[in-house]
Design a protein around this motif. Structure first.
Motif, mmCIF file in Angstrom:
data_model
loop_
_atom_site.group_PDB
_atom_site.id
_atom_site.type_symbol
_atom_site.label_atom_id
_atom_site.label_comp_id
_atom_site.label_asym_id
_atom_site.label_seq_id
_atom_site.Cartn_x
_atom_site.Cartn_y
_atom_site.Cartn_z
ATOM 1 N N ARG A 237 44.211 -26.024 102.004
ATOM 2 C CA ARG A 237 45.022 -24.998 102.771
ATOM 3 C C ARG A 237 45.959 -25.669 103.682
ATOM 4 O O ARG A 237 45.406 -26.262 104.576
ATOM 5 C CB ARG A 237 44.069 -23.779 102.962
ATOM 6 N N GLU A 238 47.352 -25.110 103.879
ATOM 7 C CA GLU A 238 48.032 -25.510 105.054
ATOM 8 C C GLU A 238 47.532 -25.205 106.290
ATOM 9 O O GLU A 238 46.926 -23.870 106.758
ATOM 10 C CB GLU A 238 49.424 -24.897 104.874
ATOM 11 N N GLU A 240 48.967 -24.370 109.232
ATOM 12 C CA GLU A 240 49.482 -23.216 110.066
ATOM 13 C C GLU A 240 48.966 -21.965 109.377
ATOM 14 O O GLU A 240 48.959 -21.001 110.043
ATOM 15 C CB GLU A 240 50.961 -23.569 110.076
ATOM 16 N N ALA A 241 48.847 -21.783 107.878
ATOM 17 C CA ALA A 241 48.409 -20.767 107.381
ATOM 18 C C ALA A 241 47.035 -20.032 107.844
ATOM 19 O O ALA A 241 46.742 -18.962 108.163
ATOM 20 C CB ALA A 241 48.325 -20.642 105.959
ATOM 21 N N ALA A 244 47.062 -18.945 111.372
ATOM 22 C CA ALA A 244 47.661 -17.424 111.222
ATOM 23 C C ALA A 244 46.485 -16.363 111.101
ATOM 24 O O ALA A 244 46.373 -15.326 111.636
ATOM 25 C CB ALA A 244 48.865 -17.447 110.275
ATOM 26 N N ASP A 245 45.529 -16.738 110.017
ATOM 27 C CA ASP A 245 44.638 -15.944 109.817
ATOM 28 C C ASP A 245 43.433 -15.844 110.963
ATOM 29 O O ASP A 245 42.906 -15.076 111.212
ATOM 30 C CB ASP A 245 43.542 -16.477 108.679
ATOM 31 N N THR A 258 57.603 -24.868 110.851
ATOM 32 C CA THR A 258 56.557 -24.294 109.854
ATOM 33 C C THR A 258 55.673 -23.552 110.490
ATOM 34 O O THR A 258 55.329 -22.367 110.174
ATOM 35 C CB THR A 258 55.673 -25.653 109.402
ATOM 36 N N HIS A 262 55.125 -18.860 109.730
ATOM 37 C CA HIS A 262 53.927 -18.294 109.561
ATOM 38 C C HIS A 262 53.621 -17.366 110.421
ATOM 39 O O HIS A 262 52.607 -16.825 110.798
ATOM 40 C CB HIS A 262 52.678 -19.197 109.666
#
Length: 311
Positions: A237-238, A240-241, A244-245, A258, A262
């Motif tokens: 999984r990226e 930054e993603a 964000a979660d 990037t 996000h």
């Protein structure tokens, strides 16, 4: 040939390119540095399948690069890449550079750049007197964790226990990117900044790469992390993603584009990630000191201030 000083260097990537730039500048070998850099960039593109190889067979390409009559020409080797399918990737192995003509150097002296996956560890085990590696690995391996934060590369040596290792940081190469605090707008009130002061009062998840856990503890200080729970991105999984979660995290950023994609706010730049010159003081000789002085110097634009090395 006289004394040849081996220097441990990364096998690929930005840190190796920074080392080659430094070698090209101080030893006047720009064509050699450009040759190695262009070869490795081409092979990286082949591994990522963004260009077609000149020769399909990776072993044939390796032989074309490394089978040469000149003993001072660069050599390469193969590693398994972490990408899907774990393709074989051609990476740097070694090159010998004579020091003839360098002021103060014996005419028959030379340096040999030797590729290692983790050069810092090679210095710790006394395989090398000199080497280059990311300052990050020094923090991940040997710096003492304290309640107060660590703000500068120049302060790293003060946190290295001499009973743990003889290795010290000499200088940085100026190829600086930053471990940056990132947050979603709903986690940080609009009246506050995303910085260390915010973290002092924060309680909740903080998303980081697992291998950076000790680094983050050193950089932020254990006191700041009271009430903070580390979270880690799921494999593949990226980063930054995942941040964000979680709402808040620390990750290496260059432009921050990037992160913004996000929906993340760019906060304080916590600590510079920079390639550094390292020395194992227990392995120092007169020729090593000469080579160190050639590679060091005040001409570098670096986050590393003058380091007072305890001897």
């Amino acid at each position: 040939m006289g004394e040849t000083i081996p220097i441990a260097v990364p096998r690929k990537g930005r840190p190796l390119e920074s080392v080659l730039d430094r070698i090209a500048d101080r030893l006047d070998v720009p064509e050699l540095a450009d040759d190695i850099t262009s070869t490795l960039r081409h092979e990286k593109a082949v591994t990522k399948a963004t260009v077609d190889p000149d020769e399909e067979d990776v072993y044939q390409r390796l032989a074309d690069y490394s089978t040469v009559a000149d003993p001072t020409a660069p050599e390469y080797t193969l590693l398994r890449d972490n990408r899907a399918g774990k393709p074989r990737r051609i990476v740097f192995d070694s090159v010998t550079i004579p020091l003839a003509g360098i002021e103060g150097a014996p005419d028959d002296a030379a340096i040999q750049l030797v590729g290692r996956e983790e050069p810092f560890r090679s210095l710790r085990t006394h395989e090398f007197a000199l080497g280059f590696d990311s300052a990050d690995l020094v923090l991940e391996e040997v710096v003492e964790l304290r309640p107060e934060p660590l703000n500068r590369i120049a302060d790293v040596n003060a946190r290295i226990d001499p009973s743990d290792t003889d290795v010290q940081v000499i200088t940085g190469l100026g190829d600086t990117v930053y471990h940056t605090l990132l947050a979603t707008p709903d986690v940080v009130p609009s009246t506050e900044s995303v910085d260390r002061d915010f973290l002092e009062a924060y309680e909740g998840p903080l998303c980081i790469e697992p291998r950076y856990e000790r680094l983050v503890q050193a950089v932020l200080g254990t006191r700041t992390l009271d009430g903070v729970e580390f979270r880690y991105p799921e494999e593949g999984r990226e980063e930054e993603a995942a941040i964000a979660d979680a709402g808040l995290g620390v990750y290496l950023t260059v432009t921050g584009s990037t992160a913004r994609d996000h929906g993340l706010l760019l906060g304080e730049q916590l600590f510079p990630s920079e390639t550094v010159l390292l020395e194992n003081a227990a392995e120092t000789t007169e020729t090593v000191e000469l080579v160190r002085s050639l590679l060091n110097g005040a001409d570098l634009e670096t986050e590393l201030a003058v380091v007072d090395r305890a001897r």
